[in-house]
Design a protein around this motif. Structure first.
Motif, PDB file in Angstrom:
ATOM      1  N   ALA A 147       0.840  -1.202   0.000  1.00  0.00           N
ATOM      2  CA  ALA A 147       0.000   0.000   0.000  1.00  0.00           C
ATOM      3  C   ALA A 147       0.868   1.243   0.000  1.00  0.00           C
ATOM      4  CB  ALA A 147      -0.940  -0.012   1.199  1.00  0.00           C
ATOM      5  N   GLU A 148       1.937   1.240   0.797  1.00  0.00           N
ATOM      6  CA  GLU A 148       2.843   2.389   0.838  1.00  0.00           C
ATOM      7  C   GLU A 148       3.506   2.610  -0.516  1.00  0.00           C
ATOM      8  OE1 GLU A 148       5.327   1.180   4.105  1.00  0.00           O
ATOM      9  OE2 GLU A 148       4.047   2.201   5.586  1.00  0.00           O
ATOM     10  N   ALA A 149       3.938   1.536  -1.155  1.00  0.00           N
ATOM     11  CA  ALA A 149       4.584   1.640  -2.466  1.00  0.00           C
ATOM     12  C   ALA A 149       3.601   2.161  -3.520  1.00  0.00           C
ATOM     13  CB  ALA A 149       5.159   0.288  -2.891  1.00  0.00           C
ATOM     14  N   LEU A 150       2.363   1.681  -3.472  1.00  0.00           N
ATOM     15  CA  LEU A 150       1.350   2.131  -4.420  1.00  0.00           C
ATOM     16  C   LEU A 150       1.050   3.611  -4.228  1.00  0.00           C
ATOM     17  CD1 LEU A 150      -0.583   1.400  -6.699  1.00  0.00           C
ATOM     18  CD2 LEU A 150      -2.215   0.619  -4.976  1.00  0.00           C
ATOM     19  N   VAL A 151       0.859   4.028  -2.986  1.00  0.00           N
ATOM     20  CA  VAL A 151       0.599   5.444  -2.703  1.00  0.00           C
ATOM     21  C   VAL A 151       1.784   6.284  -3.167  1.00  0.00           C
ATOM     22  CG1 VAL A 151       0.322   7.157  -0.859  1.00  0.00           C
ATOM     23  CG2 VAL A 151      -1.065   5.068  -0.841  1.00  0.00           C
ATOM     24  N   LYS A 152       2.990   5.841  -2.852  1.00  0.00           N
ATOM     25  CA  LYS A 152       4.193   6.591  -3.238  1.00  0.00           C
ATOM     26  C   LYS A 152       4.282   6.752  -4.759  1.00  0.00           C
ATOM     27  CE  LYS A 152       9.160   6.789  -2.566  1.00  0.00           C
ATOM     28  NZ  LYS A 152      10.336   6.179  -1.949  1.00  0.00           N
ATOM     29  N   SER A 153       3.909   5.713  -5.506  1.00  0.00           N
ATOM     30  CA  SER A 153       4.002   5.772  -6.968  1.00  0.00           C
ATOM     31  C   SER A 153       3.023   6.770  -7.590  1.00  0.00           C
ATOM     32  CB  SER A 153       3.787   4.383  -7.572  1.00  0.00           C
ATOM     33  OG  SER A 153       2.424   3.991  -7.491  1.00  0.00           O
ATOM     34  N   LEU A 154       1.949   7.089  -6.872  1.00  0.00           N
ATOM     35  CA  LEU A 154       0.932   8.003  -7.401  1.00  0.00           C
ATOM     36  C   LEU A 154       0.929   9.363  -6.708  1.00  0.00           C
ATOM     37  CD1 LEU A 154      -1.929   5.376  -7.533  1.00  0.00           C
ATOM     38  CD2 LEU A 154      -0.785   6.387  -9.513  1.00  0.00           C
ATOM     39  N   ASP A 155       1.691   9.502  -5.641  1.00  0.00           N
ATOM     40  CA  ASP A 155       1.695  10.704  -4.805  1.00  0.00           C
ATOM     41  C   ASP A 155       2.512  11.807  -5.469  1.00  0.00           C
ATOM     42  OD1 ASP A 155       1.628  12.521  -2.725  1.00  0.00           O
ATOM     43  OD2 ASP A 155       3.061  11.431  -1.495  1.00  0.00           O
ATOM     44  N   SER A 156       1.847  12.726  -6.142  1.00  0.00           N
ATOM     45  CA  SER A 156       2.554  13.763  -6.896  1.00  0.00           C
ATOM     46  C   SER A 156       3.119  14.882  -6.026  1.00  0.00           C
ATOM     47  CB  SER A 156       1.642  14.345  -7.978  1.00  0.00           C
ATOM     48  OG  SER A 156       0.477  14.894  -7.397  1.00  0.00           O
ATOM     49  N   ASP A 157       2.568  15.105  -4.838  1.00  0.00           N
ATOM     50  CA  ASP A 157       3.071  16.201  -3.989  1.00  0.00           C
ATOM     51  C   ASP A 157       3.980  15.719  -2.863  1.00  0.00           C
ATOM     52  OD1 ASP A 157       1.235  15.089  -2.254  1.00  0.00           O
ATOM     53  OD2 ASP A 157      -0.048  16.857  -2.127  1.00  0.00           O
ATOM     54  N   GLY A 158       4.220  14.417  -2.786  1.00  0.00           N
ATOM     55  CA  GLY A 158       5.172  13.874  -1.839  1.00  0.00           C
ATOM     56  C   GLY A 158       4.745  13.871  -0.381  1.00  0.00           C
ATOM     57  N   ASP A 159       3.433  13.993  -0.117  1.00  0.00           N
ATOM     58  CA  ASP A 159       2.983  14.016   1.282  1.00  0.00           C
ATOM     59  C   ASP A 159       2.678  12.622   1.844  1.00  0.00           C
ATOM     60  OD1 ASP A 159       0.570  13.439   0.038  1.00  0.00           O
ATOM     61  OD2 ASP A 159      -0.532  15.122   0.917  1.00  0.00           O
ATOM     62  N   GLY A 160       2.845  11.580   1.007  1.00  0.00           N
ATOM     63  CA  GLY A 160       2.606  10.215   1.470  1.00  0.00           C
ATOM     64  C   GLY A 160       1.148   9.832   1.527  1.00  0.00           C
ATOM     65  N   LEU A 161       0.289  10.657   0.924  1.00  0.00           N
ATOM     66  CA  LEU A 161      -1.157  10.419   0.926  1.00  0.00           C
ATOM     67  C   LEU A 161      -1.696  10.611  -0.482  1.00  0.00           C
ATOM     68  CD1 LEU A 161      -1.876  12.611   4.066  1.00  0.00           C
ATOM     69  CD2 LEU A 161      -1.796  10.112   4.032  1.00  0.00           C
ATOM     70  N   LEU A 162      -2.852  10.012  -0.761  1.00  0.00           N
ATOM     71  CA  LEU A 162      -3.505  10.188  -2.065  1.00  0.00           C
ATOM     72  C   LEU A 162      -4.629  11.202  -1.951  1.00  0.00           C
ATOM     73  CD1 LEU A 162      -3.915   6.543  -3.442  1.00  0.00           C
ATOM     74  CD2 LEU A 162      -2.166   8.224  -4.026  1.00  0.00           C
ATOM     75  N   GLU A 163      -4.518  12.290  -2.721  1.00  0.00           N
ATOM     76  CA  GLU A 163      -5.629  13.213  -2.850  1.00  0.00           C
ATOM     77  C   GLU A 163      -6.579  12.636  -3.900  1.00  0.00           C
ATOM     78  OE1 GLU A 163      -2.437  14.342  -2.656  1.00  0.00           O
ATOM     79  OE2 GLU A 163      -2.638  15.281  -0.694  1.00  0.00           O
ATOM     80  N   MET A 164      -7.717  13.265  -4.090  1.00  0.00           N
ATOM     81  CA  MET A 164      -8.738  12.719  -4.983  1.00  0.00           C
ATOM     82  C   MET A 164      -8.219  12.521  -6.409  1.00  0.00           C
ATOM     83  SD  MET A 164     -12.727  13.768  -5.509  1.00  0.00           S
ATOM     84  CE  MET A 164     -12.974  13.820  -3.762  1.00  0.00           C
ATOM     85  N   GLU A 165      -7.529  13.507  -6.978  1.00  0.00           N
ATOM     86  CA  GLU A 165      -7.027  13.376  -8.353  1.00  0.00           C
ATOM     87  C   GLU A 165      -6.022  12.230  -8.471  1.00  0.00           C
ATOM     88  OE1 GLU A 165      -7.816  14.716 -11.390  1.00  0.00           O
ATOM     89  OE2 GLU A 165      -9.549  15.508 -10.310  1.00  0.00           O
ATOM     90  N   GLU A 166      -5.195  12.061  -7.449  1.00  0.00           N
ATOM     91  CA  GLU A 166      -4.236  10.964  -7.455  1.00  0.00           C
ATOM     92  C   GLU A 166      -4.971   9.625  -7.359  1.00  0.00           C
ATOM     93  OE1 GLU A 166      -0.659  13.477  -5.249  1.00  0.00           O
ATOM     94  OE2 GLU A 166      -2.143  12.403  -4.051  1.00  0.00           O
TER      95      GLU A 166
END
Length: 143
Positions: free
Chosen positions: A45-64
């Motif tokens: 889950a961490e790797a998946l979030v990191k791969s899509l996290d464009s702002d580097g905060d470690g979380l997925l926003e809606m667009e991500e």
């Protein structure tokens, strides 16, 4: 794709966002995946979030999150296309020949003669080898 499903994606996003902060953490992603029957290790889950996290905060926003949904949908579509391709590719050659197309169309109740099958293949045969590879088949199915 998104124009028809934005409301649906937003609803799914909100259900994944357990704490209501407008972001999905790896733990929330893992928790929701478990609910739908898909076990995911926290590291995954961490790797998946990191791969899509464009702002580097470690979380997925809606667009991500939308990107994640589109990736998953694309993988499912690819799988379905490969299954369909395999139905037409009967000769074990890794391609659809006029003969295998004719056989499959006959099985589907849409019989065509060999010449018609050759013409059908020719229309999408990008490299001119007389058969359809998977990429040519994908192009044909997109139309």
């Amino acid at each position: 794709m998104r124009s028809n499903g934005v409301g649906e994606y937003e609803e799914v996003f909100r259900s994944f966002d357990e704490d209501g902060d407008g972001k999905i953490s790896p733990a929330e992603l893992r928790s929701c995946m478990r609910i739908i029957g898909d076990e995911m290790a926290l590291e995954e889950a961490e790797a998946l979030v990191k791969s899509l996290d464009s702002d580097g905060d470690g979380l997925l926003e809606m667009e991500e999150f939308f990107k994640l949904v589109e990736i998953e949908g694309g993988e499912e579509e690819e799988k379905e296309l490969r299954e369909a391709f395999a139905m037409y590719e009967m000769d074990g050659l890794g391609c659809i020949t006029p003969k295998s197309l004719k056989r499959m169309l006959s099985r589907l109740g849409a019989s065509r003669d060999l010449y018609t099958c050759e013409v059908m293949i020719e229309r999408f045969d990008i490299n001119g080898d007389g058969v359809l590879c998977f990429e040519e088949f994908k192009t044909m199915m997109a139309i």
